[in-house]
Design an enzyme around this catalytic site. Structure first.
Site, PDB file in Angstrom:
ATOM      1  N   GLU A  30      62.733  43.362  59.243  1.00  0.00           N
ATOM      2  CA  GLU A  30      62.775  44.821  59.087  1.00  0.00           C
ATOM      3  C   GLU A  30      63.434  45.446  60.301  1.00  0.00           C
ATOM      4  O   GLU A  30      64.283  46.320  60.185  1.00  0.00           O
ATOM      5  CB  GLU A  30      61.343  45.367  58.919  1.00  0.00           C
ATOM      6  N   ASP A  45      52.959  49.968  57.153  1.00  0.00           N
ATOM      7  CA  ASP A  45      53.782  49.663  58.334  1.00  0.00           C
ATOM      8  C   ASP A  45      53.650  50.759  59.398  1.00  0.00           C
ATOM      9  O   ASP A  45      54.624  51.175  60.005  1.00  0.00           O
ATOM     10  CB  ASP A  45      55.251  49.482  57.908  1.00  0.00           C
ATOM     11  N   HIS A  95      56.395  49.196  69.390  1.00  0.00           N
ATOM     12  CA  HIS A  95      57.649  48.754  70.042  1.00  0.00           C
ATOM     13  C   HIS A  95      57.554  48.688  71.572  1.00  0.00           C
ATOM     14  O   HIS A  95      58.532  48.920  72.271  1.00  0.00           O
ATOM     15  CB  HIS A  95      58.836  49.649  69.640  1.00  0.00           C
TER      16      HIS A  95
HETATM   17 ZN   LIG Z   1      57.236  48.051  61.383  1.00  0.00          ZN
END
Ligand SMILES: [Zn+2]
Length: 312
Positions: free
Chosen positions: A175, A203, A275
């Site tokens: 992804e 997600d 992230h």
């Molecule tokens: Zn993700």
């Protein structure tokens, strides 16, 4: 230097994905936009809400019509500092970047079907993505999404419940670096799109769920009332219409008209870790994870057993 501030207040109000999409445009397209104006490199303030001096990573897309200049992330704190110094005069920055792009390698989506008892050819997808950025461990993005999606099939088997339509677990691959698995799935199932009754993807971590997002025809909303009534008992009875789409990997299906769903989370903390090197298992609260497993299961089962087709 893009010093755009992530809107933590917006995220705290339950609109974290909107706050993120406002911030992420600088990371995604900022390098090319600056290059067109003559920049030789860009620094982009982290697109997340971390205030622990953690840089935030993610995809960057170079445009065809601009020179490909180097780009790097700076933290919230360093963005503030450089901004302060720049107001006093010229700031000189030396940038050392070491990343490399390697050739693509074969990888796979992972798919498992729990066959429906009455309409086995019609499919409700429960999904997440397998890959993650390498500086954290991807516990929230998106191991929890994979976990709660697998949990749906597990719970049905454990409880001896047979859905009328097939519930399909999909773990999408890649992804983060271009949505390759999601696009490939939609391409390979192109002839079969009308048999995709609905698609659900988790997600956005695994905080307490408030309800779910829906992308599709607004006329479909009343169909979900019985599902929301059940979810209300765990504080997850809300539905938010998001016409543009609800999750990345199922986006290509949404664009082909498949009614799409995603858990709507309390997003106060997710983008502080997303992230970054802090996306680790200690951020996952087992009780909230279980709440999400329950939400995914109730939603998937409710959709798999709806009497009428959804307007699309
Ligand atoms: Zn993700």
């Amino acid at each position: 230097m893009y010093n755009n501030k992530f809107d933590r207040e917006m995220a705290a109000s339950g609109f974290g994905s909107q706050a993120y999409s406002n911030a992420v445009q600088f990371r995604g397209g900022g390098a090319s936009a600056a290059a067109r104006l003559g920049a030789i490199a860009v620094l982009v303030r982290s697109a997340g809400g971390s205030q622990n001096r953690l840089p935030h990573t993610g995809a960057l897309r170079y445009a065809e019509d601009a020179p490909k200049i180097p780009a790097a992330t700076i933290t919230f704190e360093d963005g503030e500092l450089i901004d302060y110094l720049a107001k006093m005069g010229t700031v000189k920055i030396k940038i050392v970047l070491t990343p490399q792009t390697f050739p693509d390698a074969p990888s796979h989506n992972v798919i498992a079907d729990l066959k429906g008892s009455e309409k086995p050819d019609e499919v409700v997808i429960v999904s997440g993505h397998l890959d993650s950025w390498d500086l954290g461990t991807g516990a929230l993005d998106d191991a929890t999404g994979i976990g709660v999606s697998m949990q749906v099939l597990y719970l049905m088997k454990e409880l001896g419940i047979k859905p009328k339509r097939t519930i399909r677990f999909v773990a999408y691959m890649n992804e983060e670096n271009g949505l390759v698995g999601g696009r490939k799935y939609a391409e390979e199932e192109d002839q079969n799109i009308s048999k995709h009754f609905a698609a659900i993807e988790s997600d956005l971590g695994a905080s307490h769920p408030l309800g779910f997002y829906f992308a599709g025809k607004p006329e479909a909303l009343p169909y979900f009332l019985p599902i929301s009534r059940i979810l209300r008992s765990q504080g997850a009875g809300l539905v938010q219409l998001q016409p543009g789409g609800v999750a990345a990997d199922i986006g290509p299906l949404t664009q082909k008209g498949v009614p799409s769903f995603a858990p709507w989370f309390d997003t106060r903390t997710y983008f502080n870790y997303h992230h970054t090197p802090a996306d680790t298992l200690d951020k996952v609260n087992p009780k909230e994870l279980a709440e999400n497993g329950a939400l995914m299961a109730v939603l998937a089962y409710g959709l798999a057993n709806l009497e009428q087709p959804l307007p699309r």
